[in-house]
Motif scaffolding. Sequence first.
Motif, PDB file in Angstrom:
ATOM      1  N   ILE A   1      -5.637   7.883  -1.609  1.00 45.54           N
ATOM      2  CA  ILE A   1      -5.555   8.555  -2.651  1.00 45.54           C
ATOM      3  C   ILE A   1      -6.949   9.670  -3.240  1.00 45.54           C
ATOM      4  CG2 ILE A   1      -5.689   7.769  -4.890  1.00 45.54           C
ATOM      5  CD1 ILE A   1      -3.718   5.709  -4.346  1.00 45.54           C
ATOM      6  N   TRP A   2      -8.057   8.998  -2.538  1.00 43.63           N
ATOM      7  CA  TRP A   2      -9.135   9.902  -3.716  1.00 43.63           C
ATOM      8  C   TRP A   2      -9.511  11.191  -3.086  1.00 43.63           C
ATOM      9  CZ3 TRP A   2     -13.909  11.052  -0.103  1.00 43.63           C
ATOM     10  CH2 TRP A   2     -14.241  11.413  -0.436  1.00 43.63           C
ATOM     11  N   ARG A   3      -9.123  11.602  -1.728  1.00 43.26           N
ATOM     12  CA  ARG A   3      -8.966  12.455  -0.234  1.00 43.26           C
ATOM     13  C   ARG A   3      -7.952  13.394  -1.644  1.00 43.26           C
ATOM     14  NH1 ARG A   3      -9.565   9.813   5.148  1.00 43.26           N
ATOM     15  NH2 ARG A   3     -11.536   9.963   5.332  1.00 43.26           N
TER      16      ARG A   3
ATOM     17  N   ALA B   1       0.307  -1.501   0.065  1.00 44.02           N
ATOM     18  CA  ALA B   1       0.184   0.159   0.214  1.00 44.02           C
ATOM     19  C   ALA B   1       1.177   1.020  -0.010  1.00 44.02           C
ATOM     20  CB  ALA B   1      -1.067  -0.220   0.654  1.00 44.02           C
ATOM     21  N   PRO B   2       2.087   1.073   0.365  1.00 40.72           N
ATOM     22  CA  PRO B   2       2.400   2.232   0.337  1.00 40.72           C
ATOM     23  C   PRO B   2       3.666   2.962  -0.794  1.00 40.72           C
ATOM     24  CG  PRO B   2       3.191   1.167   2.901  1.00 40.72           C
ATOM     25  CD  PRO B   2       2.656   0.211   1.653  1.00 40.72           C
ATOM     26  N   ALA B   3       3.237   1.974  -1.844  1.00 40.18           N
ATOM     27  CA  ALA B   3       4.087   1.933  -3.031  1.00 40.18           C
ATOM     28  C   ALA B   3       2.825   2.555  -3.879  1.00 40.18           C
ATOM     29  CB  ALA B   3       4.862   1.350  -3.083  1.00 40.18           C
ATOM     30  N   VAL B   4       2.575   2.047  -3.636  1.00 42.01           N
ATOM     31  CA  VAL B   4       1.258   2.451  -4.922  1.00 42.01           C
ATOM     32  C   VAL B   4       0.208   3.871  -3.781  1.00 42.01           C
ATOM     33  CG1 VAL B   4      -1.431   2.522  -5.169  1.00 42.01           C
ATOM     34  CG2 VAL B   4       0.528   0.422  -4.508  1.00 42.01           C
ATOM     35  N   ARG B   5       0.337   4.188  -3.011  1.00 38.93           N
ATOM     36  CA  ARG B   5       0.248   5.315  -2.334  1.00 38.93           C
ATOM     37  C   ARG B   5       0.828   6.677  -2.496  1.00 38.93           C
ATOM     38  NH1 ARG B   5      -2.397   8.979   1.499  1.00 38.93           N
ATOM     39  NH2 ARG B   5      -1.471  10.910   2.095  1.00 38.93           N
ATOM     40  N   ALA B   6       2.401   6.145  -2.628  1.00 38.12           N
ATOM     41  CA  ALA B   6       3.796   7.193  -3.331  1.00 38.12           C
ATOM     42  C   ALA B   6       3.642   7.522  -4.620  1.00 38.12           C
ATOM     43  CB  ALA B   6       5.112   6.849  -3.229  1.00 38.12           C
ATOM     44  N   ARG B   7       3.211   6.162  -5.568  1.00 34.68           N
ATOM     45  CA  ARG B   7       3.248   6.797  -6.925  1.00 34.68           C
ATOM     46  C   ARG B   7       1.588   7.188  -7.450  1.00 34.68           C
ATOM     47  NH1 ARG B   7       4.886   8.273 -10.877  1.00 34.68           N
ATOM     48  NH2 ARG B   7       5.001   6.811 -13.285  1.00 34.68           N
TER      49      ARG B   7
ATOM     50  N   LEU C   1       0.271   9.402  -5.869  1.00 35.90           N
ATOM     51  CA  LEU C   1       0.735  10.346  -4.907  1.00 35.90           C
ATOM     52  C   LEU C   1       1.162  11.596  -6.088  1.00 35.90           C
ATOM     53  CD1 LEU C   1       0.662  11.290  -0.935  1.00 35.90           C
ATOM     54  CD2 LEU C   1      -1.464  11.350  -2.938  1.00 35.90           C
ATOM     55  N   ASP C   2       2.581  10.768  -6.208  1.00 33.64           N
ATOM     56  CA  ASP C   2       3.726  11.240  -7.545  1.00 33.64           C
ATOM     57  C   ASP C   2       3.190  11.815  -8.806  1.00 33.64           C
ATOM     58  OD1 ASP C   2       5.500  10.888  -5.885  1.00 33.64           O
ATOM     59  OD2 ASP C   2       6.862   9.276  -6.809  1.00 33.64           O
ATOM     60  N   LEU C   3       1.975  10.994  -9.132  1.00 30.50           N
ATOM     61  CA  LEU C   3       1.675  11.557 -10.536  1.00 30.50           C
ATOM     62  C   LEU C   3       0.357  12.809 -10.173  1.00 30.50           C
ATOM     63  CD1 LEU C   3      -0.573   7.697 -11.680  1.00 30.50           C
ATOM     64  CD2 LEU C   3       1.161   9.291 -13.058  1.00 30.50           C
TER      65      LEU C   3
END
Length: 122
Positions: free
Chosen positions: A69-71, A30-36, A38-40
């Motif tokens: 991510i939605w927020r 999950a942290p990698a998904v969130r980071a990617r 937020l980078d986008l």
Amino acid sequence: MTDAFHIDVPHTHATLAVIALSGEFDIATAPAVRARALDLIAAGHPDLVADLAGVTFCDSSGLGTLIGIWRCAKETGGSLTLAAIPDRLGRLLSVTGMDTLLPAHPTADAALAAIQSNRTTA
């Protein structure tokens, strides 16, 4: 044995990006998904489509990441649309009421078409 996890970005155009996930979406990934994601968003793609067709497992950490991510997308005037939601995640979204806030489509292509259609009618 766990499924190898991958994050791909098969599509970016203007404010839109597709983030495709495959494997187990859990506390470890999950942290990698969130980071990617937020980078986008930071790179000027606040309208995200999360293509979940390849997700083999999703726990509450994955759900929490999607909500986060939605927020973040909403804060920048963007959106998060889900595509190809696995059954278990669909149930989690329904139980939490998030299915009423996150638009969903059967495929990433259907999500992109709906977003494009909404832009032309807005």
